[in-house]
Design an enzyme around this catalytic site. Sequence first.
Site, PDB file in Angstrom:
ATOM      1  N   GLY A 220      -4.584  -5.736   0.179  1.00 15.23           N
ATOM      2  CA  GLY A 220      -3.486  -5.827   0.584  1.00 15.23           C
ATOM      3  C   GLY A 220      -2.612  -7.216   0.097  1.00 15.23           C
ATOM      4  O   GLY A 220      -2.107  -7.736   0.839  1.00 15.23           O
ATOM      5  N   ARG A 227      -2.112 -16.645 -15.216  1.00 12.51           N
ATOM      6  CA  ARG A 227      -0.756 -17.655 -15.003  1.00 12.51           C
ATOM      7  C   ARG A 227      -0.108 -17.427 -13.795  1.00 12.51           C
ATOM      8  O   ARG A 227       0.784 -18.266 -13.477  1.00 12.51           O
ATOM      9  CB  ARG A 227       0.134 -17.204 -16.197  1.00 12.51           C
ATOM     10  N   ASP A 274     -12.590  -4.461  10.118  1.00 11.17           N
ATOM     11  CA  ASP A 274     -11.383  -3.999   9.968  1.00 11.17           C
ATOM     12  C   ASP A 274     -11.720  -2.458  10.448  1.00 11.17           C
ATOM     13  O   ASP A 274     -10.874  -1.588   9.752  1.00 11.17           O
ATOM     14  CB  ASP A 274     -10.901  -3.981   8.511  1.00 11.17           C
TER      15      ASP A 274
END
Length: 385
Positions: A220, A227, A274
Amino acid sequence: MTYYIHAKKFFLPNTTENGGYLEVTDDAKFGQFLPEDQKPEGKIVDYSDKFIAPGLVDTHIHGLCGHDVMDNDFDKLNEMSEGLLKAGVTSWLPTTLTASHDQLREICSMIGDNASKATGAKIQGIHFEGPFYTEKHKGAQNPKYMRDPDVDEFKDWQEAAHGMITKISIAPERKGAVEFTSAVASDKVAVALGHSDATFEQAKACVEAGATGFTHTYNGMSGLNHRLPGMVGAALSMHLVDDELICDGYHVNPFAARVVIEKKGAEHVALITDCMRAGLMPEGDYVLGELPVVVENGTARLKDETHNLAGSILLLKDAIKNVVDWNVATAEQAVEMASYTAAKSSCILDKCGIIKEGRDADFIVLDDDMTLSETYLDGVSRYQA
């Protein structure tokens, strides 16, 4: 009555000791630790072929045993606390989902009014996962309730919770995220960053304002590009932040988990589950928040066209075994990540997470392959595998 635990190995805060005797006092606290050559007088409980570790601390868990924190029912929450003893968990943070202000306030009141009555794993605070998230990385959170951070809104929840909210996760790119972090982050409330498409610079600004963690690292969040380092780059490169990690083998590839653990060290990685309501339950159809979920083949996924992972059915006892079995952490590191670091990252280390003289005698007994054998709460054996 005071007794002593004798074991093959003890995971203590600053050292791991081979052999020895750990005192459990008659007021259900840890007493002194004695080396192997100083056998004490009195009752000795022998685990000479096993390891003794602090009770595990699950700081990010939504449900278990068919129940969910969002059910707003303390009897169900207490069944979760009892079930957690089977997972080696002795302290936990009931974790909310993105929802309306009023629904979250009711849940805060329910937990704040009743937390001390839990008969299983101790409720040490509340973890707010959302609602200040971004829709692009909504995961299994309901986007219709996502909004910008609001300090007054948080204060209202905290008042209802009697100060029990110890962790809140936000998306750094939301309007006012830096100001919110600066106002809320303290030694009693951790601000974490997650469910976010933030740039590295946006995440860095929140960390500099006081954020101290990243929510289920990799999952998530904007990924690492050489970069554009993104959220993952911030989680990996910033020094004093703690990174949550779901080590069920589905949310994060074991080699990606190794990168986080090797880069950050066990002191800054918190193993979490979770877990949603299907934990300790059979496969089938469930609901997470308001969203339909199917549990099969070891995962919980949304039933919509995205098939996004919808939390997990992971137990923390299995997370510590997994990272050792994957050869990405030592037994000592696994225990540290699921107890000390988890507690530290959520501002509850003063209550749990370590074996220390004067602390509640909450501990687990592990086989040498890291399988959970027994869970003690307040010096009393409450679960045997």
